[in-house]
Each structure stands twice: as C-alpha cells, then as structure tokens.
Write an enzyme that holds these catalytic residues in place. Structure first.
Site, mmCIF file in Angstrom:
data_model
loop_
_atom_site.group_PDB
_atom_site.id
_atom_site.type_symbol
_atom_site.label_atom_id
_atom_site.label_comp_id
_atom_site.label_asym_id
_atom_site.label_seq_id
_atom_site.Cartn_x
_atom_site.Cartn_y
_atom_site.Cartn_z
ATOM 1 N N THR A 147 0.813 -1.219 0.000
ATOM 2 C CA THR A 147 0.000 0.000 0.000
ATOM 3 C C THR A 147 0.848 1.271 0.000
ATOM 4 O O THR A 147 0.310 2.367 0.093
ATOM 5 C CB THR A 147 -0.941 0.025 1.218
ATOM 6 O OG1 THR A 147 -0.201 -0.391 2.366
ATOM 7 C CG2 THR A 147 -2.126 -0.884 1.021
ATOM 8 N N GLU A 153 -22.972 -0.936 6.773
ATOM 9 C CA GLU A 153 -22.274 0.249 7.305
ATOM 10 C C GLU A 153 -23.207 1.456 7.326
ATOM 11 O O GLU A 153 -23.149 2.270 8.243
ATOM 12 C CB GLU A 153 -21.019 0.570 6.483
ATOM 13 C CG GLU A 153 -19.978 -0.543 6.427
ATOM 14 C CD GLU A 153 -19.576 -1.064 7.792
ATOM 15 O OE1 GLU A 153 -19.589 -0.281 8.763
ATOM 16 O OE2 GLU A 153 -19.274 -2.267 7.894
ATOM 17 N N HIS A 175 -25.150 1.420 10.518
ATOM 18 C CA HIS A 175 -24.401 1.959 11.667
ATOM 19 C C HIS A 175 -24.421 3.495 11.639
ATOM 20 O O HIS A 175 -24.679 4.143 12.643
ATOM 21 C CB HIS A 175 -22.928 1.537 11.596
ATOM 22 C CG HIS A 175 -22.661 0.104 11.941
ATOM 23 N ND1 HIS A 175 -23.211 -0.512 13.034
ATOM 24 C CD2 HIS A 175 -21.853 -0.828 11.352
ATOM 25 C CE1 HIS A 175 -22.764 -1.766 13.100
ATOM 26 N NE2 HIS A 175 -21.939 -1.983 12.082
ATOM 27 N N ASP A 216 -19.416 -7.156 15.546
ATOM 28 C CA ASP A 216 -20.375 -6.296 16.246
ATOM 29 C C ASP A 216 -21.006 -7.068 17.409
ATOM 30 O O ASP A 216 -21.130 -6.562 18.520
ATOM 31 C CB ASP A 216 -21.529 -5.876 15.318
ATOM 32 C CG ASP A 216 -21.059 -4.998 14.172
ATOM 33 O OD1 ASP A 216 -20.007 -4.364 14.313
ATOM 34 O OD2 ASP A 216 -21.765 -4.953 13.139
HETATM 35 P P1 ATP Z 1 5.046 -4.299 1.975
HETATM 36 O O1 ATP Z 1 4.226 -4.177 3.221
HETATM 37 O O2 ATP Z 1 4.752 -5.533 1.214
HETATM 38 O O3 ATP Z 1 6.499 -4.032 2.188
HETATM 39 P P2 ATP Z 1 4.630 -1.613 1.066
HETATM 40 O O4 ATP Z 1 3.419 -1.085 1.727
HETATM 41 O O5 ATP Z 1 5.945 -1.189 1.604
HETATM 42 O O6 ATP Z 1 4.519 -3.169 0.964
HETATM 43 P P3 ATP Z 1 5.526 -0.444 -1.344
HETATM 44 O O7 ATP Z 1 6.754 -1.274 -1.484
HETATM 45 O O8 ATP Z 1 5.711 0.934 -0.851
HETATM 46 O O9 ATP Z 1 4.486 -1.204 -0.459
HETATM 47 O O10 ATP Z 1 4.737 -0.390 -2.719
HETATM 48 C C1 ATP Z 1 4.974 -1.302 -3.759
HETATM 49 C C2 ATP Z 1 4.733 -0.641 -5.079
HETATM 50 O O11 ATP Z 1 3.358 -0.336 -5.220
HETATM 51 C C3 ATP Z 1 5.449 0.693 -5.222
HETATM 52 O O12 ATP Z 1 6.709 0.527 -5.776
HETATM 53 C C4 ATP Z 1 4.535 1.477 -6.152
HETATM 54 O O13 ATP Z 1 4.828 1.199 -7.477
HETATM 55 C C5 ATP Z 1 3.164 0.917 -5.861
HETATM 56 N N1 ATP Z 1 2.403 1.776 -4.936
HETATM 57 C C6 ATP Z 1 1.938 1.426 -3.717
HETATM 58 N N2 ATP Z 1 1.243 2.424 -3.165
HETATM 59 C C7 ATP Z 1 1.267 3.452 -4.026
HETATM 60 C C8 ATP Z 1 0.735 4.783 -4.008
HETATM 61 N N3 ATP Z 1 0.026 5.250 -2.977
HETATM 62 N N4 ATP Z 1 0.969 5.568 -5.091
HETATM 63 C C9 ATP Z 1 1.672 5.123 -6.133
HETATM 64 N N5 ATP Z 1 2.208 3.884 -6.202
HETATM 65 C C10 ATP Z 1 2.009 3.042 -5.188
#
Ligand code: ATP
Length: 507
Positions: free
Chosen positions: A104, A320, A323, A395
């Site tokens: 994410t 939701e 709620h 819930d």
């Molecule tokens: P993990 O928990 O598996 O380590 P992470 O949350 O650290 O994952 P990232 O490595 O930051 O995830 O994201 C992986 C890829 O997903 C990034 O290289 C990017 O290409 C894409 N990505 C994730 N989130 C975004 C975002 N908010 N905007 C743009 N690209 C994103």
C-alpha cells in the site's frame, strides 16, 4: 621361522602407527565435519551498510495517502531545518511506524521522506537481522545505526519490523531474538541516539508487535497506510500511466471501480501488464481491451478473499449505512469520522468514530445507544434484504461484552438481584446467574428491536447512504451530515449526546 618373526614385527609397527595417528585423524575428520555443518547452516550474508539513493521518490509519485503524507511532512521539515525546531525546544518524533496491508506504499513513503528532506536513506529488512547465533543480529543493528549516524541527517527504514519486533512470550527462550530486539530498543532510546537520525519502520500487523516498541520515545507515532478507496485508486492509476501512451477508449475511473480492495502494488502491476500486452499485440497505445485483459489476469491470481463481489459490496454498504444512520439518529454524528466499504484487516467495511473527549463515566442510556448502533448493521441488512449474513460477527462480540459488563459489573440490570452489587462469578448462585443472563439478553434484544424500527422508519435515508457508499466507497463526516440533513435526530433518551468510542464498527 625368520619370515614369521618379520610378519609379527610388521604387524606390531602398523599397530604402533595406528595408535599414534588414528586419534589425530579422527579429530581432523571431526573438525572437518563440524566446519561443513556450520557453513551449511541457513544464514543471511552480512551486508555492507550503505545509503540507497537510486530508488528514492518524490511526494507526487505517491498518490492518495494524504493523511500519512501530512504526518510525515513534519519529519521532512525537521530534517531540513533542525534549528527552527531546536530553538523552540521541540523534540522530533524519533520512531514512526507505518502500518497497513502489504503493497500500500509504506516503503514508498519512507523513500519520499528521505528524498524530500535530503537525508541519507538506509533501508534494511528486519528479517536480515534474524540469525541463528546470539549477538549477530544485535551486531548488525548496531552497525546499521552507527553508519547512519555517520551520514546524518539520515532515515533508517526497517521493513517487516515484526520479524524482530514480534511480542515476546513471557517465558521466551529465544535469546538471539531478545538480544536483537533489545539492541533496537537501545538504539531508539536516548543514550546513543542522534536527533538527526529518524527511524521509520513498516509492519503489516500493529497488534503483533512487542508493546515495548510502541512506548513513548520509541515508535510512539503510528501512521496507518490503508488500502486506497475509489479516489485513491484512480489517483494511483494516473501516477502509473503517466509515462505510458493511453488510448482514448481507456477510462481509468472504470478501472478504479473494478479494482475495489486492491492496493498500489497490484494497481501498478495492472498498468504494467496492460502495457506488456499492448506491446505484444503490436499496438502503439494501450487500449481498454489491454486493461481488461490485465485486470482479469491479476484478479485471477489474487486470493479471492481480497476482492468483494458486487453482491457482497451491497451487503457491506447497507450494513455500514445502518451503523451511520442509527449513529446519527441517536445523536452521534459529532464523533463520526468516516464510513467506508474499503476493507481493512478482517473488516470488510467500518465506521470510524473518534470520541470528542475522554470519558470515564458512561450512563446506562449511552451504553444502550452504543449497543443499538452496533446492532444497526445487522438491522439494516434485515430491513433491506430480508436476511442476515455473517458480517455482524465482530459487532455481536462487542454487544455481548458491553451488555455483560452492564449487568455483571455495573449493576445496570432492571430487577433487584441483577442490580445488587457486583460479585465475582463463583460467588453467584445459579439462579442469580440465570437472572443476569436473561437481563443481558433483554438489553441486547430491546436494542436490536429499536435498531430495526429506526432502519425501517428511515429506509429512504438508509438507501441514500448505501447508494452513496457504493458509488464513492468512503464518506466523511460532512458527506454523512449532508445526506442526512433532513433526518432529525431522535429526542434524547436522557443521555448526554455523544458516546465515547474510538474503535470502529466492523462488519
Ligand atoms: P510491503 O508491506 O509488502 O512491504 P509496502 O506497503 O511497503 O509493501 P511499497 O513497497 O511501498 O508497499 O509499494 C509497492 C509498489 O506499489 C510501489 O513501488 C509502487 O509502485 C506501488 N504503490 C503502492 N502504493 C502506491 C501509491 N500510494 N501511489 C503510487 N504507487 C504506489
């Protein structure tokens, strides 16, 4: 005869040689096998610690995640102008924990903080600290921080923090893990810390971490990096198609609508697959058909549990909305922060309420209102679909806990013996226990009947909220207020307005 004497002599000599050399040979063989065994043990190679400057990104390469970015901007300001904050006696956040589902954008955020602040970026996965021999992991942590301090200002990013930071059991025998975690705590604590070294860590599970890591002065700031909602997914798709030629028939909004539940990494993957497919078919631009193909391919490869069907989404949306509607009717809108059908953890959707103030004393009416709101998710499903689903499990768990505490702990039952003072379970007679159980059930039943009546009476409003949720996935406080502007709150049942509650209502 002389021949016989000679043979005996030779045998004797051989025996002497064997007696002298055999133990030495055995020791050498033993040492050799021990060396082979040790070298074959699983271990990660000690890596040279050096800053990573090649893969840094800027804020605008990260789409959505505005709240997380706002939190981190402070760190960037501090690293850029430490004097400004030092003059005011401000203490920088030393450890920030980014938590949320995989893919994410947690790593991406850490890289952006380093890039935007001009700090050196040291990234290491906590699993590389996990070693077989006591002290090795701790040594690696020491080295990582030593190097970072030499390059200050610096960001140390520790991915998969759970690998060393998992909660220790009381009688933990894993000395290596304990030493590694202790070393990390030492580095985070005052003695060796340089204020210009900020530690960011990422974890998928906040609840699995050792509480020692989350104490003040350590990872005391926790930033949720959540699965993107519709607007977030649209923005991420835009970022990842910026440098790609997109055909006029591609509507990224539609792609975003079809990818509910997916994170940034999956969306990036979809854009990439679509581009590969366009390339393979010899096209100059990526067309809608390529996106369709990529979507099918990626979605099929993912666990189905992460993607809700349209039918499931409708159930979650009405649940939701129930709620949120009943929260509004009972005078709880001041606390509602957002209501969403974007899954988080085990919850398929949730209503996030934040208390206006800390509350220590709650009235009976407030607790009943809370139970009514908790049961409103199920009530909304019944009113709309005429049947119930499994989505109310958490819930119901909380309803049981509150109703039980009301009767067994706070003496809020209605009959006299249910109202008499609290008594530990073993001190109660079977008859009193039965009575209190019945009281507990009655509280929940009455609240449920009330929730059902409210959802029935305000069906149109329920529908409005659910349709808006299906359309936009997340509604904030202002959206809910607007959608329910013509729905008056129910006259107070004597309770103070607002129920203190920080936990979301899951479904
Ligand atoms: P993990 O928990 O598996 O380590 P992470 O949350 O650290 O994952 P990232 O490595 O930051 O995830 O994201 C992986 C890829 O997903 C990034 O290289 C990017 O290409 C894409 N990505 C994730 N989130 C975004 C975002 N908010 N905007 C743009 N690209 C994103």
């Amino acid at each position: 005869m002389p021949l016989l004497i000679d043979a005996a002599g030779i045998l004797g000599e051989v025996r002497d040689v064997l007696i002298t050399w055999l133990p030495i040979l055995l020791i050498v063989a033993l040492l050799y096998f021990m060396w082979r065994a040790v070298s074959m043990m699983p271990r990660t190679k000690p890596r040279e610690v050096k800053p990573d400057s090649a893969s840094l990104v800027s804020w605008d390469e990260i789409a959505g995640l505005d709240e997380a970015k706002d939190e981190l901007r402070e760190v960037v300001d501090f690293l850029r102008e430490p004097e400004r904050f030092a003059k005011l006696g401000a203490r920088v956040p030393k450890g920030i924990l980014l938590y949320g589902p995989p893919g994410t954008g947690k790593t991406l955020l850490a890289k952006a903080v380093a890039h935007e602040s001009g700090a050196a970026f040291f990234s290491q996965s906590a699993s590389s600290f996990v070693e077989m021999f006591a002290g090795v992991g701790a040594g690696r942590i020491r080295k990582l921080f030593e190097t970072a301090r030499k390059h200050a200002p610096a960001i140390v990013f520790i991915d998969e923090l759970d690998a060393v930071g998992a909660a220790r059991s009381v009688n933990s025998l894993n000395r290596e893990q304990d030493q590694t975690l202790n070393q990390l705590l030492v580095e985070l604590d005052g003695f060796v810390a340089d204020p210009r070294v900020v530690v960011l860590a990422a974890s998928n599970r906040l609840d699995a971490l050792d509480p020692a890591l989350l104490r003040p002065g350590r990872f005391d700031r926790q930033v949720l990096v959540s699965t993107p909602d519709l607007a977030g997914r649209s923005a991420i798709l835009k970022v990842h198609t910026r440098a790609k030629p997109i055909g006029p028939d591609v509507d990224l909004e539609i792609v975003a609508r079809r990818t509910a539940g997916l994170g940034g990494a999956d969306l990036e993957n979809i854009c990439n697959e679509a581009a590969i497919r366009a390339g393979r078919t010899g096209r100059q631009v990526i067309e809608a058909e390529d996106f369709d193909w990529a979507l099918e391919r990626i979605m099929a490869g993912l666990q189905t549990s992460r993607i809700l069907t349209e039918k499931e989404k409708r159930v979650v949306a009405y649940h939701e909305a129930g709620h949120a509607l009943v929260g509004h009717l009972l005078g709880d809108t001041t606390a509602l922060q957002k209501v969403t059908i974007v899954p988080r953890g085990h919850a398929l959707g949730y209503v996030l309420n934040l208390p206006d103030e800390d509350r220590y004393i709650r009235t009976r009416e407030e607790l009943v209102d809370e139970i009514t709101m908790l049961l409103a998710g199920r009530a909304a499903e019944v009113v709309t679909f005429g049947r119930i689903s499994t989505s109310a499990a958490s819930d119901l768990e909380r309803v049981t806990a509150i109703a039980r505490a009301m009767v067994f702990e706070y003496g809020m039952g209605e009959t006299v013996s249910a109202r008499t003072m609290r008594a530990d379970n073993y001190a109660l007679s079977e008859a009193t226990k039965r009575l209190r159980d019945a009281e507990q059930a009655r509280i929940a039943d009455e609240a449920y009947a009330d929730a059902l009546a409210l959802c029935e009476e305000h069906r149109a409003a329920l529908e409005r909220l659910a349709v808006a949720l299906l359309d936009r996935e997340t509604l904030d406080r202002a959206d809910v207020k607007r959608l329910l502007a013509d729905v008056p709150q129910r006259a107070s049942s004597g309770s103070a307005v607002g129920v203190a509650r920080a936990q979301p209502y899951d479904s």
